[in-house]
Motif scaffolding. Structure first.
Motif, short mmCIF file in Angstrom:
data_model
loop_
_atom_site.label_atom_id
_atom_site.label_comp_id
_atom_site.label_asym_id
_atom_site.label_seq_id
_atom_site.Cartn_x
_atom_site.Cartn_y
_atom_site.Cartn_z
N GLN A 126 0.84 -1.10 0.09
CA GLN A 126 0.05 -0.11 0.02
C GLN A 126 0.89 1.32 0.18
OE1 GLN A 126 -3.08 -0.38 -0.56
NE2 GLN A 126 -3.12 -2.31 -0.11
N LYS A 127 2.16 1.17 -0.07
CA LYS A 127 3.13 2.24 -0.07
C LYS A 127 2.77 3.30 1.11
CE LYS A 127 3.94 2.19 -5.09
NZ LYS A 127 2.99 0.69 -5.41
N LEU A 128 2.38 2.65 2.21
CA LEU A 128 2.38 3.42 3.53
C LEU A 128 3.75 3.86 4.03
CD1 LEU A 128 -0.36 1.28 5.25
CD2 LEU A 128 -0.80 3.35 4.01
N PRO A 129 3.55 5.13 4.60
CA PRO A 129 4.92 5.77 5.08
C PRO A 129 5.05 4.98 6.77
CG PRO A 129 2.98 7.26 5.57
CD PRO A 129 2.73 6.21 4.55
N LYS A 130 6.29 5.03 6.93
CA LYS A 130 6.65 4.33 8.35
C LYS A 130 7.05 5.51 9.34
CE LYS A 130 7.88 -0.27 6.99
NZ LYS A 130 8.68 -1.61 7.05
N HIS A 131 6.73 4.86 10.47
CA HIS A 131 7.09 5.77 11.67
C HIS A 131 8.47 6.13 11.61
CE1 HIS A 131 7.45 7.51 15.78
NE2 HIS A 131 6.33 7.50 15.90
N PRO A 132 8.98 7.42 11.84
CA PRO A 132 10.45 7.60 11.65
C PRO A 132 11.23 6.86 12.56
CG PRO A 132 9.22 9.68 12.25
CD PRO A 132 8.20 8.75 11.77
N LEU A 133 10.89 6.71 13.70
CA LEU A 133 11.68 6.18 14.78
C LEU A 133 11.85 4.54 14.85
CD1 LEU A 133 10.54 7.80 17.93
CD2 LEU A 133 12.63 8.29 16.83
N GLU A 134 11.29 3.86 13.81
CA GLU A 134 11.29 2.60 13.46
C GLU A 134 12.59 2.13 13.06
OE1 GLU A 134 9.40 -1.19 10.91
OE2 GLU A 134 8.22 0.59 10.95
N SER A 135 13.13 3.03 12.25
CA SER A 135 14.71 2.87 11.83
C SER A 135 15.76 3.20 12.71
CB SER A 135 14.97 3.89 10.45
OG SER A 135 15.12 5.12 10.95
N GLU A 136 15.31 3.55 14.07
CA GLU A 136 16.04 4.05 15.07
C GLU A 136 16.21 2.95 16.31
OE1 GLU A 136 16.35 7.69 16.57
OE2 GLU A 136 15.97 8.69 14.61
N GLY A 137 15.61 1.68 15.82
CA GLY A 137 15.47 0.69 16.65
C GLY A 137 14.33 0.27 17.60
N TYR A 138 13.29 1.28 17.57
CA TYR A 138 11.93 1.01 18.24
C TYR A 138 11.25 -0.03 17.59
CZ TYR A 138 12.99 5.29 20.86
OH TYR A 138 13.77 6.27 21.52
N ALA A 139 10.62 -0.91 18.58
CA ALA A 139 9.85 -2.14 18.03
C ALA A 139 8.47 -1.89 18.48
CB ALA A 139 10.26 -3.50 18.75
N THR A 140 8.24 -0.78 19.28
CA THR A 140 6.87 -0.49 19.76
C THR A 140 6.75 0.90 20.05
OG1 THR A 140 5.11 -0.81 21.34
CG2 THR A 140 7.41 -1.28 21.95
N MET A 141 5.85 1.51 20.25
CA MET A 141 5.66 3.07 20.36
C MET A 141 4.91 3.62 21.44
SD MET A 141 7.14 5.86 19.82
CE MET A 141 8.39 4.90 18.72
N GLY A 142 5.07 4.37 22.31
CA GLY A 142 4.21 4.89 23.22
C GLY A 142 4.89 6.37 23.66
N ASP A 143 4.51 6.69 24.90
CA ASP A 143 5.25 7.96 25.38
C ASP A 143 6.68 7.98 25.43
OD1 ASP A 143 2.73 8.92 25.53
OD2 ASP A 143 2.19 8.04 27.72
N TRP A 144 7.37 9.03 25.42
CA TRP A 144 8.66 9.06 25.39
C TRP A 144 9.61 8.76 26.52
CZ3 TRP A 144 11.31 11.74 29.23
CH2 TRP A 144 10.56 12.83 29.77
N HIS A 145 8.91 8.84 27.74
CA HIS A 145 9.47 8.41 28.91
C HIS A 145 9.23 7.01 29.36
CE1 HIS A 145 5.39 8.32 30.58
NE2 HIS A 145 5.24 9.53 30.06
N SER A 146 8.49 6.34 28.60
CA SER A 146 8.13 4.78 28.83
C SER A 146 8.41 4.05 27.72
CB SER A 146 6.72 4.69 29.45
OG SER A 146 5.88 5.03 28.25
N THR A 147 9.36 4.49 26.73
CA THR A 147 9.34 3.54 25.42
C THR A 147 10.86 3.67 25.19
OG1 THR A 147 7.20 4.19 24.68
CG2 THR A 147 8.78 3.19 23.13
N GLN A 148 11.69 2.49 24.73
CA GLN A 148 13.00 2.67 24.56
C GLN A 148 12.97 1.91 23.24
OE1 GLN A 148 14.81 0.82 28.32
NE2 GLN A 148 14.75 2.93 29.17
N PRO A 149 14.33 2.06 22.51
CA PRO A 149 14.84 1.13 21.36
C PRO A 149 14.98 -0.33 22.07
CG PRO A 149 15.97 3.04 21.29
CD PRO A 149 15.32 3.09 22.70
N VAL A 150 14.76 -1.29 21.31
CA VAL A 150 14.85 -2.60 21.59
C VAL A 150 16.35 -3.12 21.32
CG1 VAL A 150 14.28 -5.08 21.05
CG2 VAL A 150 12.55 -3.37 21.06
N GLY A 151 17.06 -3.57 22.40
CA GLY A 151 18.52 -4.00 22.25
C GLY A 151 18.72 -5.43 21.83
#
Length: 245
Positions: free
Chosen positions: A190-215
């Protein structure tokens, strides 16, 4: 239909959705829901990593369904930017709901709730997620809540059914059985745009203080709330929180 005129949901509606969805594709499920329930429907979106899928499915198959965006005031800047991109691209009807207390006021009164253990995190979820969602359902006069939960996202979602009743609200999950490869394929097709933080190692997304990239070697569940939990309070087992109280 206004809040006072909402029908009391019957268990048969849960069974009806679960039975119907088994033989349908996701687009067909959305069309069927709209044909069966019409103005009783609402879609919630976090504008997270996979939010574009449900937003696209609804925009293509039931564009009349309103979208509720719970803006906690603590989202990543990239999430706000991504949301604006999807709203414009998909031409969706978004209703923004925010906590009654601003982020600054919450911190002045209670401190940083997300640093206060289980009790603080639970209070944070009630203020920023549960109460605004309750209010959205009541003000929009809807009692069937569509969400993009998938079983493969976490252990807390592995045993869910396509539909479940929570107080007076029927919660429905049209892509519950989708695998990660299906998600990737849909974005590509469907050529859908992706969330820009996915490329930075995030596997899920929430508030900034409770979400971290996946090691390396870590699961998506470990990246939320310091690994102590995955759910914010909106998608606990049926009956665990009040909706449409």
């Amino acid at each position: 239909m206004n809040a006072m005129a909402k029908p009391i949901l019957k268990e048969s509606e849960v069974d009806k959705v679960n039975a119907a969805f088994k033989q349908m594709s996701a687009p067909a499920r959305i069309k069927w829901l709209h044909a069966e329930f019409g103005s009783r429907l609402v879609l919630s979106s976090s504008f997270g990593l996979q939010a574009a899928i449900m937003l696209h499915l609804v925009s293509e198959n039931a564009p009349e369904v309103p979208v509720v965006w719970l803006d906690t005031g603590y989202l990543f800047p990239e999430t706000y930017q991504y949301a604006e991109q999807l709203i414009e691209t998909l031409n969706i009807d978004v209703k923004v709901y925010q906590p009654k207390l601003t982020a600054a006021r919450q911190e002045a009164l209670y401190g940083k709730l997300w640093e206060q253990g289980e009790e603080g995190n639970n209070r944070y979820g009630l203020i920023n997620k549960v109460e605004p969602m309750n209010r959205a359902l009541q003000e929009l006069g809807t009692d069937i809540w569509i969400s993009g939960l998938r079983r493969s996202q976490s252990s807390t979602r592995a045993d869910r059914q396509f539909a479940e009743q929570q107080k007076q609200t029927l919660k429905v999950y049209p892509i519950l059985d989708w695998s990660d490869p299906q998600v990737s394929a849909y974005f590509y097709d469907q050529k859908l745009p992706k969330h820009p933080l996915e490329s930075e190692g995030y596997a899920t997304m929430g508030d900034w203080h409770s979400t971290q990239p996946v090691g390396e070697g870590e699961s998506a569940e470990s990246s939320r709330f310091g690994g102590t939990k995955y759910e914010c309070g909106l998608h606990l087992d049926s009956g665990a929180q009040d909706f449409q109280i």
